[in-house]
Scaffold this motif. Structure first.
Motif, mmCIF file in Angstrom:
data_model
loop_
_atom_site.group_PDB
_atom_site.id
_atom_site.type_symbol
_atom_site.label_atom_id
_atom_site.label_comp_id
_atom_site.label_asym_id
_atom_site.label_seq_id
_atom_site.Cartn_x
_atom_site.Cartn_y
_atom_site.Cartn_z
ATOM 1 N N GLY A 82 4.188 1.357 -5.397
ATOM 2 C CA GLY A 82 5.614 1.246 -5.681
ATOM 3 C C GLY A 82 5.994 2.045 -6.915
ATOM 4 O O GLY A 82 7.052 2.684 -6.957
ATOM 5 N N GLY A 117 6.596 5.659 -6.224
ATOM 6 C CA GLY A 117 7.687 5.977 -5.325
ATOM 7 C C GLY A 117 7.506 5.640 -3.863
ATOM 8 O O GLY A 117 8.360 5.957 -3.049
ATOM 9 N N TRP A 118 6.392 5.011 -3.507
ATOM 10 C CA TRP A 118 6.209 4.647 -2.107
ATOM 11 C C TRP A 118 7.178 3.536 -1.742
ATOM 12 O O TRP A 118 7.437 2.627 -2.522
ATOM 13 C CB TRP A 118 4.783 4.157 -1.864
ATOM 14 C CG TRP A 118 3.768 5.268 -1.782
ATOM 15 C CD1 TRP A 118 3.634 6.312 -2.646
ATOM 16 C CD2 TRP A 118 2.758 5.409 -0.807
ATOM 17 N NE1 TRP A 118 2.583 7.099 -2.267
ATOM 18 C CE2 TRP A 118 2.021 6.561 -1.143
ATOM 19 C CE3 TRP A 118 2.377 4.678 0.298
ATOM 20 C CZ2 TRP A 118 0.951 6.991 -0.383
ATOM 21 C CZ3 TRP A 118 1.302 5.110 1.036
ATOM 22 C CH2 TRP A 118 0.608 6.263 0.695
ATOM 23 N N GLN A 119 7.701 3.594 -0.525
ATOM 24 C CA GLN A 119 8.556 2.526 -0.025
ATOM 25 C C GLN A 119 7.647 1.421 0.515
ATOM 26 O O GLN A 119 6.790 1.666 1.361
ATOM 27 C CB GLN A 119 9.452 3.045 1.095
ATOM 28 C CG GLN A 119 10.350 1.985 1.675
ATOM 29 C CD GLN A 119 11.166 2.507 2.848
ATOM 30 O OE1 GLN A 119 10.920 3.583 3.358
ATOM 31 N NE2 GLN A 119 12.119 1.722 3.268
ATOM 32 N N LEU A 120 7.824 0.228 0.009
ATOM 33 C CA LEU A 120 6.996 -0.899 0.421
ATOM 34 C C LEU A 120 7.772 -1.788 1.375
ATOM 35 O O LEU A 120 8.895 -2.188 1.093
ATOM 36 C CB LEU A 120 6.545 -1.704 -0.801
ATOM 37 C CG LEU A 120 5.826 -0.901 -1.892
ATOM 38 C CD1 LEU A 120 5.528 -1.770 -3.089
ATOM 39 C CD2 LEU A 120 4.560 -0.278 -1.343
ATOM 40 N N LEU A 121 7.174 -2.068 2.516
ATOM 41 C CA LEU A 121 7.793 -2.917 3.513
ATOM 42 C C LEU A 121 6.842 -4.049 3.861
ATOM 43 O O LEU A 121 5.626 -3.879 3.804
ATOM 44 C CB LEU A 121 8.101 -2.124 4.784
ATOM 45 C CG LEU A 121 9.022 -0.930 4.633
ATOM 46 C CD1 LEU A 121 9.050 -0.103 5.911
ATOM 47 C CD2 LEU A 121 10.424 -1.404 4.284
ATOM 48 N N ASP A 152 9.470 -6.862 8.281
ATOM 49 C CA ASP A 152 10.454 -5.773 8.263
ATOM 50 C C ASP A 152 10.225 -4.753 9.374
ATOM 51 O O ASP A 152 11.165 -4.107 9.828
ATOM 52 C CB ASP A 152 10.416 -5.030 6.920
ATOM 53 C CG ASP A 152 10.863 -5.885 5.754
ATOM 54 O OD1 ASP A 152 11.669 -6.806 5.976
ATOM 55 O OD2 ASP A 152 10.400 -5.626 4.627
ATOM 56 N N ARG A 158 4.234 12.335 8.361
ATOM 57 C CA ARG A 158 3.512 12.679 7.133
ATOM 58 C C ARG A 158 2.438 13.727 7.382
ATOM 59 O O ARG A 158 2.198 14.594 6.552
ATOM 60 C CB ARG A 158 2.955 11.431 6.489
ATOM 61 C CG ARG A 158 4.077 10.713 5.737
ATOM 62 C CD ARG A 158 3.828 9.245 5.600
ATOM 63 N NE ARG A 158 4.940 8.544 4.997
ATOM 64 C CZ ARG A 158 5.910 7.960 5.689
ATOM 65 N NH1 ARG A 158 5.927 8.030 7.000
ATOM 66 N NH2 ARG A 158 6.868 7.293 5.091
#
Length: 82
Positions: free
Chosen positions: A18, A21-25, A29, A54
């Motif tokens: 996090g 910058g990683w999006q954490l789900l 979700d 990616r």
């Protein structure tokens, strides 16, 4: 002697990812049936859409056929032969 439990390591990894910058789900979700579902069922260990995107971003010079072949090998490995 005190050891690290899985939850401690998992939480540290989530905080580090996090922070860069990683999006954490969370699983709910992206679960099947959710508005942001990224998998069709719970047996999918690799999220096809994000993994393909990616891979293409990390390997922009590879033709799409090579990227598709690599993804197929990753998600459908050959079974061990006796």
């Amino acid at each position: 002697m005190t050891g690290f439990g899985e939850s401690v390591i998992e939480q540290a990894a989530l905080e580090w990812l996090g922070a860069i910058g990683w999006q954490l789900l969370t699983a709910p979700d992206i679960a099947p049936g959710a508005a942001g579902a990224e998998r069709m069922d719970y047996r999918e260990a690799i999220l096809e859409g994000p993994a393909s995107q990616r891979s293409a971003r990390l390997n922009p010079d590879l033709p799409s056929a090579a990227l598709e072949d690599a993804f197929r090998k990753l998600t459908r490995p050959k079974r061990a032969r006796a």
